[in-house]
Design an enzyme around this catalytic site. Sequence first.
Site, PDB file in Angstrom:
ATOM      1  N   GLU A 161      -1.083 -28.707   4.900  1.00  0.00           N
ATOM      2  CA  GLU A 161      -0.523 -30.227   5.306  1.00  0.00           C
ATOM      3  C   GLU A 161       0.951 -29.984   4.810  1.00  0.00           C
ATOM      4  O   GLU A 161       1.736 -30.756   5.232  1.00  0.00           O
ATOM      5  CB  GLU A 161      -1.232 -31.077   4.447  1.00  0.00           C
ATOM      6  CG  GLU A 161      -2.459 -31.498   5.303  1.00  0.00           C
ATOM      7  CD  GLU A 161      -2.194 -31.976   6.766  1.00  0.00           C
ATOM      8  OE1 GLU A 161      -1.491 -32.915   6.942  1.00  0.00           O
ATOM      9  OE2 GLU A 161      -3.153 -31.532   7.601  1.00  0.00           O
TER      10      GLU A 161
ATOM     11  N   TYR B 107      -0.330 -37.274   2.152  1.00  0.00           N
ATOM     12  CA  TYR B 107      -0.893 -35.988   1.328  1.00  0.00           C
ATOM     13  C   TYR B 107      -0.240 -35.005   1.309  1.00  0.00           C
ATOM     14  O   TYR B 107      -0.009 -34.026   0.472  1.00  0.00           O
ATOM     15  CB  TYR B 107      -2.089 -36.190   2.064  1.00  0.00           C
ATOM     16  CG  TYR B 107      -2.974 -34.924   1.426  1.00  0.00           C
ATOM     17  CD1 TYR B 107      -4.246 -35.018   0.416  1.00  0.00           C
ATOM     18  CD2 TYR B 107      -3.014 -33.467   2.040  1.00  0.00           C
ATOM     19  CE1 TYR B 107      -4.612 -33.802  -0.047  1.00  0.00           C
ATOM     20  CE2 TYR B 107      -3.634 -32.471   1.512  1.00  0.00           C
ATOM     21  CZ  TYR B 107      -4.455 -32.590   0.493  1.00  0.00           C
ATOM     22  OH  TYR B 107      -5.193 -31.675   0.067  1.00  0.00           O
TER      23      TYR B 107
HETATM   24  P1  GDP Z   1      -8.519 -31.942   7.178  1.00  0.00           P
HETATM   25  O1  GDP Z   1      -7.940 -30.747   7.779  1.00  0.00           O
HETATM   26  O2  GDP Z   1      -8.286 -31.486   5.683  1.00  0.00           O
HETATM   27  O3  GDP Z   1      -8.059 -33.140   7.610  1.00  0.00           O
HETATM   28  O4  GDP Z   1     -10.306 -31.637   7.134  1.00  0.00           O
HETATM   29  P2  GDP Z   1     -11.174 -32.583   8.139  1.00  0.00           P
HETATM   30  O5  GDP Z   1     -12.174 -31.942   8.010  1.00  0.00           O
HETATM   31  O6  GDP Z   1     -11.073 -34.050   7.794  1.00  0.00           O
HETATM   32  O7  GDP Z   1     -10.622 -32.578   9.600  1.00  0.00           O
HETATM   33  C1  GDP Z   1     -10.430 -31.312  10.360  1.00  0.00           C
HETATM   34  C2  GDP Z   1     -10.086 -31.691  11.825  1.00  0.00           C
HETATM   35  O8  GDP Z   1     -11.049 -32.191  12.430  1.00  0.00           O
HETATM   36  C3  GDP Z   1      -8.936 -32.692  12.006  1.00  0.00           C
HETATM   37  O9  GDP Z   1      -8.025 -32.416  12.944  1.00  0.00           O
HETATM   38  C4  GDP Z   1      -9.538 -34.024  12.665  1.00  0.00           C
HETATM   39  O10 GDP Z   1      -8.689 -34.851  13.774  1.00  0.00           O
HETATM   40  C5  GDP Z   1     -10.714 -33.248  13.422  1.00  0.00           C
HETATM   41  N1  GDP Z   1     -12.109 -34.296  13.544  1.00  0.00           N
HETATM   42  C6  GDP Z   1     -12.470 -34.381  14.753  1.00  0.00           C
HETATM   43  N2  GDP Z   1     -13.642 -35.170  14.515  1.00  0.00           N
HETATM   44  C7  GDP Z   1     -13.624 -35.435  13.242  1.00  0.00           C
HETATM   45  C8  GDP Z   1     -14.322 -36.483  12.476  1.00  0.00           C
HETATM   46  O11 GDP Z   1     -15.420 -36.761  13.011  1.00  0.00           O
HETATM   47  N3  GDP Z   1     -14.169 -36.270  11.277  1.00  0.00           N
HETATM   48  C9  GDP Z   1     -13.399 -35.741  10.424  1.00  0.00           C
HETATM   49  N4  GDP Z   1     -13.058 -35.688   9.291  1.00  0.00           N
HETATM   50  N5  GDP Z   1     -12.251 -34.997  11.400  1.00  0.00           N
HETATM   51  C10 GDP Z   1     -12.475 -34.935  12.614  1.00  0.00           C
END
Ligand code: GDP
Length: 313
Positions: free
Chosen positions: A118, A140
């Site tokens: 990020e 973040y």
């Molecule tokens: P991050 O990369 O730390 O934000 O980890 P996450 O596991 O929360 O998200 C990973 C990616 O998955 C991001 O690009 C989200 O937009 C995508 N994503 C798609 N659907 C979902 C969902 O239902 N929950 C989350 N958390 N992420 C999702």
Amino acid sequence: MTPTALVTGVTGQDGSYLAELLLADGHDVVGLVRPGSDRWVPDGVRLVEGDVRDPERLDVVIRDVAPDELYHLAAPTFVPASWEDPEGTLDAIAGATATVLMASREIGARVVVPASPEIFGDCGVWPQNEDSPRRPRSPYGVAKLAAHELVRVMRERYDLHASSVITYNHESPRRPARFVTRKVTRGAAAIALGREQELVLGDLDAIRDWSHARDVVRGMVLAARHDEPGDYVLASGQARTVRDLVDAAFGAAGIAPEGHVRVDESFVRPPEGTPTVGDATRARTVLGWEPETSFEELVGEMVKADLAALRDR
Ligand code: GDP
């Protein structure tokens, strides 16, 4: 004398895998836990209570334990939540890192602090390496960038053995279900067992670079043990979409995703201009780090654990 490692955030996904690795490696492990936190605590870890947002307490704990190695993992991890509390996010991530670095300077500990992709955000370059432009897209990301830069300036000014590991998404059966991998593996398992019918997700085309948490914490230890401190991207280098994740998880659960996956706008985040994919060439060449678990193995392990956990209920 047995070397001592202090792990802040020891009950989290990474903290627990790291503690297991350090114990197996013959270290005394002291874990800092927030009062009331009770997720995974490997046998053999000595627990000390404290909140990283309390600088005085954090400073006292570090000086008391006087570890040889300090892994500062305690921090908020869920990116969207940072929009609700930017100030608290900065405090808990950047403020706490400053405290850790100052205290480590006094006792001469080697320090590892995880940063995040990020910090690159929408930088327009991929895969990202340690020198890619920074353009965070969330509070973040800003907080992680501040912590990353603090590690660098304090290392340069005070000659600290402090490393920043830019850890791309890393997962395991211990990942909380608000993260997409665990949400998908748990959902696929529940659907395969006939407990649920539908999995509701956000952007299926979102790209991430997923590794196993066990591999990533091994990279942290290699960074601490290397002669010179530095910044290291820890990533698989492979771009996968959420759709790939869904296919792998449903495949591992032995079912087809068709008719079971629905997209809901409430989970869709603002568009990301730059795929989150890391280039770990430096970690490979300098530290000899190599991920051991493939994406398919990771998803398979998570689905298997979720199937077992749901069957036991
Ligand atoms: P991050 O990369 O730390 O934000 O980890 P996450 O596991 O929360 O998200 C990973 C990616 O998955 C991001 O690009 C989200 O937009 C995508 N994503 C798609 N659907 C979902 C969902 O239902 N929950 C989350 N958390 N992420 C999702």
